[in-house]
Design an enzyme around this catalytic site. Structure first.
Site, short mmCIF file in Angstrom:
data_model
loop_
_atom_site.label_atom_id
_atom_site.label_comp_id
_atom_site.label_asym_id
_atom_site.label_seq_id
_atom_site.Cartn_x
_atom_site.Cartn_y
_atom_site.Cartn_z
N LYS A 1 9.92 -8.00 6.30
CA LYS A 1 10.43 -6.54 6.71
C LYS A 1 10.18 -5.68 5.34
CE LYS A 1 15.36 -7.76 5.28
NZ LYS A 1 16.45 -8.05 6.08
N ARG B 1 27.62 -5.54 11.17
CA ARG B 1 26.45 -4.82 11.26
C ARG B 1 26.09 -4.75 12.59
NH1 ARG B 1 21.75 -6.05 7.07
NH2 ARG B 1 21.40 -7.58 8.39
N HIS C 1 24.04 -13.65 10.78
CA HIS C 1 23.82 -13.37 9.35
C HIS C 1 24.85 -13.70 8.68
CE1 HIS C 1 21.08 -11.82 6.44
NE2 HIS C 1 21.80 -10.70 6.47
N ARG D 1 15.83 -18.39 7.52
CA ARG D 1 15.21 -17.31 7.32
C ARG D 1 15.05 -16.81 5.93
NH1 ARG D 1 19.19 -15.97 11.06
NH2 ARG D 1 20.32 -14.47 9.56
N TYR E 1 11.48 14.77 -21.84
CA TYR E 1 12.61 15.70 -21.26
C TYR E 1 13.89 15.63 -21.97
CZ TYR E 1 8.87 16.70 -17.49
OH TYR E 1 7.83 17.16 -16.99
N CYS F 1 9.91 9.83 -17.17
CA CYS F 1 9.29 10.91 -16.26
C CYS F 1 8.70 10.39 -15.11
CB CYS F 1 8.20 11.58 -16.98
SG CYS F 1 8.53 11.97 -18.72
N ASP G 1 5.78 10.31 -14.15
CA ASP G 1 4.56 9.78 -13.89
C ASP G 1 4.10 9.11 -15.16
OD1 ASP G 1 3.73 11.15 -11.34
OD2 ASP G 1 3.68 13.08 -12.74
C1 LIG Z 1 16.81 -9.39 5.47
C2 LIG Z 1 17.40 -10.62 6.40
C3 LIG Z 1 17.16 -11.98 5.87
C4 LIG Z 1 16.60 -12.63 4.75
O1 LIG Z 1 17.81 -12.16 3.53
P1 LIG Z 1 17.31 -12.64 2.19
O2 LIG Z 1 18.71 -12.53 1.47
O3 LIG Z 1 16.38 -11.98 1.70
O4 LIG Z 1 16.96 -14.02 2.23
C5 LIG Z 1 17.60 -12.76 6.89
N1 LIG Z 1 18.30 -12.30 7.95
C6 LIG Z 1 18.54 -11.14 8.35
C7 LIG Z 1 18.78 -10.92 9.52
C8 LIG Z 1 17.98 -10.03 7.51
O5 LIG Z 1 18.45 -8.90 7.86
#
Ligand SMILES: *Cc1c(COP(=O)(O)O)cnc(C)c1O
Length: 370
Positions: free
Chosen positions: A36, A135, A165, A219, A263, A310, A312
């Site tokens: 992602k 969430r 998660h 994941r 700056y 800055c 750039d």
């Molecule tokens: C982003 C995400 C992950 C990956 O998490 P990491 O900490 O980068 O390994 C896994 N599961 C879900 C649902 C996420 O949103």
């Protein structure tokens, strides 16, 4: 025509980090690669098409339908799970592109089923369980039962996965165990209703942690890009940072003591100072909050960044590098000689996490895949 500032993405380091993650999970457990947010800044399509050929990767995880569609448009074949909430308006694209949405309410299942009827194709979904992150996800047994009723009523929609998660897997084993316990209960109830989805929970923190939360799939996100999610263990973890941020000296000058730089003139020289200018700034995602706190690697040495960063450009003190010349390589993130600057180091200096440092490298910085 390549500008002299670019990010080198080491796809072989990503492969090595996947191998390291694999060595920490059960051999029969599958691995989902989380790509992602432009693959955490490393390039969605480049990383996705590369990993589509990697047999260690079973599935991809994206946040948005658009990211999944973009992968399909570039020929990515493996299953793609949309981890976030899919808008109703996107379900047709989900079905047409054979993407797998996360669902957690009867309405999601019915909206997906309606898209199946419109497009004449079946679909599959993963059921998201909220076990403490708070969430998104199914929050209690009544809601679980209601969603399963919706799956019962929609034969074109297959319940192919169930997942949760972890909120603190990198530093709180007790809370993670509590989340796993709640998850196990939801999985058992789902299986008791006759479903056999693939079960997954572990993110990088859980994969690298002490307790085995492999289930059927894990994941892998930040660790795939070479950072430990706890922000402090990256150097000892064996992970390889996958991104280097490189630029080259564009100007050099010698200034006497008492000269203000950049700056606001907030940095004032206290000695004869050789100042190098680098063509990178916060417009490239090199955060302004790093001003005066960080170093840049030139000629294998750490040179202090001086004066306000800055949009750039930024300045560096190279007085102690008498051989520094215009065109010399400067490393803002990565390795040069024996020195290394990690995303975790920059994150620490400006009170954020490696994820945000990597994601901040902006689109105008070309990504190079050697
Ligand atoms: C982003 C995400 C992950 C990956 O998490 P990491 O900490 O980068 O390994 C896994 N599961 C879900 C649902 C996420 O949103």
């Amino acid at each position: 025509m390549l500008r002299s500032t670019y990010a080198i993405v080491h796809l072989d380091a990503i492969d090595d980090n996947i191998r390291l993650a694999r060595s920490r999970i059960r051999p029969d457990t599958k691995l989902l690669a989380v790509i992602k947010a432009n693959a955490y800044g490393h390039g969605l399509v480049a990383v996705g098409t590369h990993l589509d050929k990697n047999p260690d990767v079973a599935m991809f995880g994206v946040a948005l339908c658009e990211e999944g569609v973009s992968l399909r448009e570039h020929g990515v074949q493996k299953p793609i799970l949309i981890l976030g909430v899919t808008d109703d308006a996107h379900f047709d694209a989900v079905v047409q592109n054979e993407l797998t949405p996360a669902v957690f309410s009867p309405e999601h299942v019915y909206a997906l089923a309606a898209a199946c009827r419109r497009t004449g194709k079946s679909a599959s979904a993963h059921l998201k369980i909220d076990t403490g992150m708070h969430r998104i996800g199914v929050i209690d047994e009544q809601m679980l039962s209601d969603v399963l009723d919706a799956f019962d009523a929609c034969p074109m929609v297959t319940l192919s996965g169930i997942f949760t998660h972890f909120a603190k897997s990198e530093n709180d084993p007790a809370f993670t165990a509590l989340q796993a316990e709640r998850f196990d209960r939801a999985v058992a109830l789902t299986k008791a209703r006759g479903y056999s989805p693939i079960v997954h929970a572990a993110n990088s923190g859980a994969i690298l942690g002490q307790t085995d939360y492999s289930y059927d799939m894990v994941r892998l996100g930040i660790a795939m890009y070479g950072c430990h999610p706890d922000g402090v263990s990256t150097r000892e973890s064996g992970l390889k940072p996958a991104m280097s941020l490189v630029t080259h000296i564009s100007n050099l000058k010698k200034l006497p003591a008492g000269e203000g730089i950049s700056y606001g003139q907030k940095f004032v020289t206290v000695r004869d100072t050789v100042v190098a200018t680098l063509p990178i700034g916060y417009g490239d995602g090199y955060k302004r909050c790093l001003t005066g706190k960080t170093d840049v690697l030139i000629g294998g040495k750490r040179c202090p960044q001086i004066g306000t960063i800055c949009m750039d450009q930024l300045m560096v003190d190279v007085t102690d590098m008498p051989d520094a010349a215009i065109g010399d390589e400067a490393i803002l993130l990565g390795t040069q000689g024996d020195e290394m600057i990690l995303a975790d180091d920059l994150a620490d200096l400006c009170g954020t996490i490696s994820y945000e440092i990597l994601l901040s490298i902006s689109e105008r910085v070309p990504r190079i895949y050697p």
